[in-house]
Motif scaffolding. Structure first.
Motif, PDB file in Angstrom:
ATOM      1  N   PHE A 193       0.849  -1.189   0.000  1.00 33.62           N
ATOM      2  CA  PHE A 193       0.000   0.000   0.000  1.00 33.62           C
ATOM      3  C   PHE A 193       0.883   1.237   0.000  1.00 33.62           C
ATOM      4  N   LYS A 194       0.327   2.346  -0.494  1.00 38.96           N
ATOM      5  CA  LYS A 194       1.046   3.623  -0.476  1.00 38.96           C
ATOM      6  C   LYS A 194       0.802   4.281   0.878  1.00 38.96           C
ATOM      7  N   GLY A 195       1.872   4.429   1.645  1.00 43.24           N
ATOM      8  CA  GLY A 195       1.689   5.000   2.965  1.00 43.24           C
ATOM      9  C   GLY A 195       2.998   5.190   3.697  1.00 43.24           C
ATOM     10  N   ASP A 196       2.912   5.248   5.020  1.00 45.40           N
ATOM     11  CA  ASP A 196       4.082   5.528   5.844  1.00 45.40           C
ATOM     12  C   ASP A 196       3.951   4.785   7.165  1.00 45.40           C
ATOM     13  N   THR A 197       5.082   4.590   7.833  1.00 47.70           N
ATOM     14  CA  THR A 197       5.094   4.014   9.175  1.00 47.70           C
ATOM     15  C   THR A 197       5.836   4.959  10.102  1.00 47.70           C
ATOM     16  N   TYR A 198       5.400   5.002  11.348  1.00 50.34           N
ATOM     17  CA  TYR A 198       6.060   5.889  12.292  1.00 50.34           C
ATOM     18  C   TYR A 198       5.754   5.456  13.724  1.00 50.34           C
ATOM     19  N   TYR A 199       6.365   6.153  14.672  1.00 45.99           N
ATOM     20  CA  TYR A 199       6.219   5.862  16.092  1.00 45.99           C
ATOM     21  C   TYR A 199       5.598   7.091  16.757  1.00 45.99           C
ATOM     22  N   VAL A 200       4.620   6.866  17.627  1.00 43.88           N
ATOM     23  CA  VAL A 200       4.002   7.987  18.325  1.00 43.88           C
ATOM     24  C   VAL A 200       3.524   7.542  19.700  1.00 43.88           C
ATOM     25  N   GLU A 210      -2.760   7.674   0.605  1.00 46.21           N
ATOM     26  CA  GLU A 210      -3.694   7.878  -0.501  1.00 46.21           C
ATOM     27  C   GLU A 210      -4.686   6.718  -0.508  1.00 46.21           C
ATOM     28  N   ALA A 211      -5.781   6.882  -1.220  1.00 43.13           N
ATOM     29  CA  ALA A 211      -6.793   5.830  -1.288  1.00 43.13           C
ATOM     30  C   ALA A 211      -6.174   4.540  -1.817  1.00 43.13           C
ATOM     31  N   MET A 212      -6.536   3.429  -1.213  1.00 43.24           N
ATOM     32  CA  MET A 212      -5.973   2.141  -1.622  1.00 43.24           C
ATOM     33  C   MET A 212      -6.567   1.695  -2.949  1.00 43.24           C
ATOM     34  N   LYS A 213      -5.708   1.213  -3.840  1.00 43.25           N
ATOM     35  CA  LYS A 213      -6.152   0.725  -5.141  1.00 43.25           C
ATOM     36  C   LYS A 213      -6.699  -0.691  -5.017  1.00 43.25           C
ATOM     37  N   ASP A 214      -7.351  -1.158  -6.076  1.00 43.50           N
ATOM     38  CA  ASP A 214      -8.003  -2.474  -6.052  1.00 43.50           C
ATOM     39  C   ASP A 214      -7.035  -3.611  -5.777  1.00 43.50           C
ATOM     40  N   ASP A 215      -5.767  -3.471  -6.225  1.00 39.83           N
ATOM     41  CA  ASP A 215      -4.802  -4.551  -6.047  1.00 39.83           C
ATOM     42  C   ASP A 215      -3.913  -4.343  -4.812  1.00 39.83           C
ATOM     43  N   ALA A 216      -4.265  -3.383  -3.962  1.00 41.61           N
ATOM     44  CA  ALA A 216      -3.473  -3.106  -2.759  1.00 41.61           C
ATOM     45  C   ALA A 216      -3.893  -4.027  -1.611  1.00 41.61           C
ATOM     46  N   ALA A 217      -3.036  -4.113  -0.613  1.00 42.14           N
ATOM     47  CA  ALA A 217      -3.328  -4.866   0.604  1.00 42.14           C
ATOM     48  C   ALA A 217      -2.690  -4.133   1.782  1.00 42.14           C
ATOM     49  N   LEU A 218      -3.213  -4.374   2.967  1.00 41.63           N
ATOM     50  CA  LEU A 218      -2.700  -3.704   4.164  1.00 41.63           C
ATOM     51  C   LEU A 218      -1.902  -4.728   4.973  1.00 41.63           C
ATOM     52  N   CYS A 219      -0.618  -4.863   4.610  1.00 45.00           N
ATOM     53  CA  CYS A 219       0.266  -5.844   5.235  1.00 45.00           C
ATOM     54  C   CYS A 219       1.252  -5.119   6.149  1.00 45.00           C
ATOM     55  N   VAL A 220       1.349  -5.587   7.389  1.00 44.81           N
ATOM     56  CA  VAL A 220       2.189  -4.900   8.373  1.00 44.81           C
ATOM     57  C   VAL A 220       3.085  -5.911   9.078  1.00 44.81           C
ATOM     58  N   MET A 221       4.342  -5.518   9.258  1.00 50.73           N
ATOM     59  CA  MET A 221       5.286  -6.285  10.061  1.00 50.73           C
ATOM     60  C   MET A 221       5.793  -5.402  11.194  1.00 50.73           C
ATOM     61  N   ALA A 222       5.911  -6.001  12.366  1.00 49.16           N
ATOM     62  CA  ALA A 222       6.453  -5.287  13.525  1.00 49.16           C
ATOM     63  C   ALA A 222       7.436  -6.193  14.242  1.00 49.16           C
ATOM     64  N   LYS A 223       8.541  -5.626  14.666  1.00 49.72           N
ATOM     65  CA  LYS A 223       9.622  -6.392  15.292  1.00 49.72           C
ATOM     66  C   LYS A 223       9.847  -5.914  16.723  1.00 49.72           C
ATOM     67  N   PHE A 224      10.011  -6.886  17.634  1.00 48.67           N
ATOM     68  CA  PHE A 224      10.227  -6.586  19.046  1.00 48.67           C
ATOM     69  C   PHE A 224      11.459  -7.357  19.527  1.00 48.67           C
ATOM     70  N   PRO A 225      12.261  -6.750  20.385  1.00 48.86           N
ATOM     71  CA  PRO A 225      13.458  -7.458  20.869  1.00 48.86           C
ATOM     72  C   PRO A 225      13.079  -8.626  21.776  1.00 48.86           C
ATOM     73  N   LYS A 226      13.921  -9.624  21.797  1.00 45.58           N
ATOM     74  CA  LYS A 226      13.693 -10.775  22.664  1.00 45.58           C
ATOM     75  C   LYS A 226      13.619 -10.325  24.123  1.00 45.58           C
TER      76      LYS A 226
END
Length: 294
Positions: A193-200, A210-226
């Protein structure tokens, strides 16, 4: 300009206006997802309580809304709650039958389990127009333990889902309010997807720009320390960095624990089956040829 020419010009103008009006009406009549705001609250054991707020315009044709998921095994979905803008709580009937009549679906919610291990969270719609739905559920083990990190690799909105939102956001926080996710210790990435990631304020955020296109998906990965979390699901034959690389390459298996080897094995079995059928047919033809030759 003659009277005939004037009449022709007027007819063309009226026709154009009618076509524009019909086109605008058709666009408006289609279901629309104006915004999708997803809140993910993580427990220490890696379970996640997820709340999805949808502001939509519903047409008169559909009978239900849904949230689709790929195979999330060994995780499960439980404790589903759906409400709308009136504050009405929908009745959770457990297993959902998509063939039910529209009136039978209205005011109810449930889950469809698919043969491929995927599922759909569904709820009925009983009227057209603008509506706001809040869908809450728990995914057990959304955070998985890998050798190099603990992480989330999840599709919050699949490519096949329609309509796509004009705006969407995923916010990941800890149930422990004393625990903050910061760029010094954690990481967050968005894909497809067209977008951004940040911390708040101690939260991880992925948001469309921007508006998501028909072939877009909302996939997110997040990493945390052991040690920050203690996920109950441990993945011993993969790493988070490998998962992230698969996502960069656009691979769907970045967001599932299913192995490609299973798909390869299935392909091999199909080929062997085809060869066996071919051999039988060839043998039969040879037998007929020999018989006719006699």
């Amino acid at each position: 300009m003659t009277e005939k020419m004037r009449m022709t010009k007027e007819i063309k103008r009226i026709t154009l206006l009618l076509m524009l009006l019909i086109s605008a009406t058709m666009v408006y009549a289609q279901p629309q997802l104006h915004y999708l705001d997803i809140q993910v609250v993580l427990s220490k054991n890696g379970d996640a309580r997820i709340s999805e707020l949808r502001n939509m315009t519903i047409d008169g044709k559909g009978s239900e809304c849904y949230i689709g998921m790929d195979n999330i095994s060994p995780s499960t979905v439980k404790d589903l709650i759906v409400s709308d803008e009136s504050g009405r709580l929908y009745e959770n009937i457990g297993s959902w039958d998509k063939k039910r009549a529209k009136l039978d679906k209205a005011g109810r919610c449930g889950i469809v389990k698919k043969d491929n291990g995927g599922l759909e969270i569904c709820w009925g719609v009983d009227s057209s127009g603008k509506h706001t739905y809040v869908t809450s559920y728990t995914i057990t083990g959304l955070v998985r333990g890998y050798a190099d990190a603990d992480a989330i690799c999840h599709k919050f909105l699949d490519k096949s889902y329609k309509p796509k939102p004009e705006w969407a956001r995923v916010t990941i926080v800890s149930a422990d309010t004393t625990l903050s996710f910061t760029p010094d210790t954690c990481g967050v990435w968005g894909f497809n997807f067209k977008g951004d990631t940040y911390y708040v304020k101690g939260a991880l955020v992925a948001m469309t720009t921007e508006a998501m296109k028909d072939d877009a998906a909302l996939c997110v990965m997040a990493k945390f320390p052991k040690g920050m979390l203690e996920p109950t699901i441990q993945i011993t034959d993969d790493t988070f960095e490998h998962k992230k690389q698969l996502a960069v390459e656009g691979r769907d298996d970045a967001f599932t624990e299913e192995k490609k080897s299973a798909g390869v094995l299935l392909t091999i079995l199909k080929v062997l089956g085809f060869l066996a059928v071919f051999a039988i047919v060839l043998g039969g033809l040879y037998y007929l040829f020999k018989k006719l030759k006699k």
